[in-house]
Design a protein around this motif. Sequence first.
Motif, PDB file in Angstrom:
ATOM      1  N   VAL A 160       0.842  -1.206   0.000  1.00 15.91           N
ATOM      2  CA  VAL A 160       0.000   0.000   0.000  1.00 15.91           C
ATOM      3  C   VAL A 160       0.874   1.252   0.000  1.00 15.91           C
ATOM      4  O   VAL A 160       0.648   2.194  -0.778  1.00 15.91           O
ATOM      5  CB  VAL A 160      -0.948   0.004   1.220  1.00 15.91           C
ATOM      6  CG1 VAL A 160      -1.693   1.335   1.306  1.00 15.91           C
ATOM      7  CG2 VAL A 160      -1.938  -1.151   1.130  1.00 15.91           C
ATOM      8  N   LEU A 161       1.897   1.262   0.847  1.00 12.02           N
ATOM      9  CA  LEU A 161       2.764   2.431   0.937  1.00 12.02           C
ATOM     10  C   LEU A 161       3.589   2.616  -0.331  1.00 12.02           C
ATOM     11  O   LEU A 161       3.756   3.742  -0.816  1.00 12.02           O
ATOM     12  CB  LEU A 161       3.683   2.304   2.155  1.00 12.02           C
ATOM     13  CG  LEU A 161       2.982   2.345   3.524  1.00 12.02           C
ATOM     14  CD1 LEU A 161       3.980   2.139   4.646  1.00 12.02           C
ATOM     15  CD2 LEU A 161       2.238   3.666   3.725  1.00 12.02           C
ATOM     16  N   PHE A 162       4.119   1.530  -0.873  1.00 16.03           N
ATOM     17  CA  PHE A 162       4.904   1.626  -2.108  1.00 16.03           C
ATOM     18  C   PHE A 162       4.051   2.151  -3.262  1.00 16.03           C
ATOM     19  O   PHE A 162       4.569   2.758  -4.194  1.00 16.03           O
ATOM     20  CB  PHE A 162       5.500   0.268  -2.475  1.00 16.03           C
ATOM     21  CG  PHE A 162       6.873   0.035  -1.903  1.00 16.03           C
ATOM     22  CD1 PHE A 162       8.006   0.459  -2.576  1.00 16.03           C
ATOM     23  CD2 PHE A 162       7.030  -0.599  -0.684  1.00 16.03           C
ATOM     24  CE1 PHE A 162       9.265   0.251  -2.053  1.00 16.03           C
ATOM     25  CE2 PHE A 162       8.291  -0.815  -0.148  1.00 16.03           C
ATOM     26  CZ  PHE A 162       9.415  -0.386  -0.826  1.00 16.03           C
ATOM     27  N   SER A 163       2.748   1.921  -3.194  1.00 10.10           N
ATOM     28  CA  SER A 163       1.837   2.371  -4.249  1.00 10.10           C
ATOM     29  C   SER A 163       1.368   3.806  -4.043  1.00 10.10           C
ATOM     30  O   SER A 163       0.577   4.322  -4.834  1.00 10.10           O
ATOM     31  CB  SER A 163       0.620   1.438  -4.306  1.00 10.10           C
ATOM     32  OG  SER A 163       1.027   0.101  -4.511  1.00 10.10           O
ATOM     33  N   GLY A 164       1.847   4.440  -2.960  1.00  7.41           N
ATOM     34  CA  GLY A 164       1.452   5.819  -2.684  1.00  7.41           C
ATOM     35  C   GLY A 164       0.130   5.921  -1.964  1.00  7.41           C
ATOM     36  O   GLY A 164      -0.498   6.983  -1.948  1.00  7.41           O
TER      37      GLY A 164
END
Length: 343
Positions: A160-164
């Motif tokens: 989720v974080l890597f996807s912004g």
Amino acid sequence: MKIISELNATEGLPNDLAIQTLFALINWDVRDGVFPEGFVNDAFEAFSLLIERLCTNLKVWEQVHPVELPLKTGKVRKSVNKTEKDLPDKMLHEGFYNCLQNCPDEIALIAAEGTFSYKKLGSYVAGIQNELCKSGFRKGDFVAISADKGMWQIAAVLAVLFSGGVYLPFDVSQPIARQNKILEKSGTKYLITNKKYQSLEWKEHIVVLAAEDINRTEQALTIVEIPLENPAYIIHTSGTTGDPKGVVISHKAAVNTIEDINSRFDINSADRMFGLANLAFDLSVYDIFGAFNAGAALVLPDPEKQKDPYYWVETIKKNEITVWNSVPAQMQMLVSVIVFIPM
């Protein structure tokens, strides 16, 4: 006015202020052996300074907090609290990304499913990231995570974080009605869960992804750049009324805490962190990202045994855990067990 101060050690605790024509005699009688060394002298000094200031400055009478610390105590506190320093400009998950580039074969995670290097865990993160994109996910979207402790839970958070995006951690033991209420209130469109929870009566129009059905991929992780002031996660508390209330934490704020703790306790790549806290509890943020930002290994308990203190002791010994992060009650339970099972 001249101040004459006296401090005597006696059995009583009266506070006498005798005012003479041009003198104020301040006298404290203090029970000997009750207070920590230096405490009474500091308190008496602060009291004396307050009396002097009240006699010489009328504005002191209007102050909300007129008592000042003794000079020596104030200097010590100022020195201890002088923690300002430049923080690195990075997102919460950048520590994991750096490890993926610089030490891919080092252990990142030990969980019920097995042991995962940074590279291997990254392949699961990339798989979930791809699946989110296929489902219509866009930068800034909210994604709820309702999964047992384990590799899939951590991979989902990172994806989720890597996807912004912004992750909303759920406690799987909470009623489905409460979880649905948070989904509705927050406007969340996506949910990552374990396959066994996929068939629950989730709110309509939610894209539910079963983590175990997602294929890992060796494709390189894509890191989506976002402002550091953007939210990284939203943790929901019960609130005074029982209605879930979201607490929004930015990347910058979370990194601030992690960098500070890692620096204070010299957390490094040789450490192993015990991730005992529930994902829906804010201590879990440090467990996960404190470990990954230091290049350390995160050790998760078996979800079936995570509340058993005897199991904690076994896990600590087996995995040579060096960092414990919990609420005091859990530490008390651990200590109580260690008394009977020496480490």
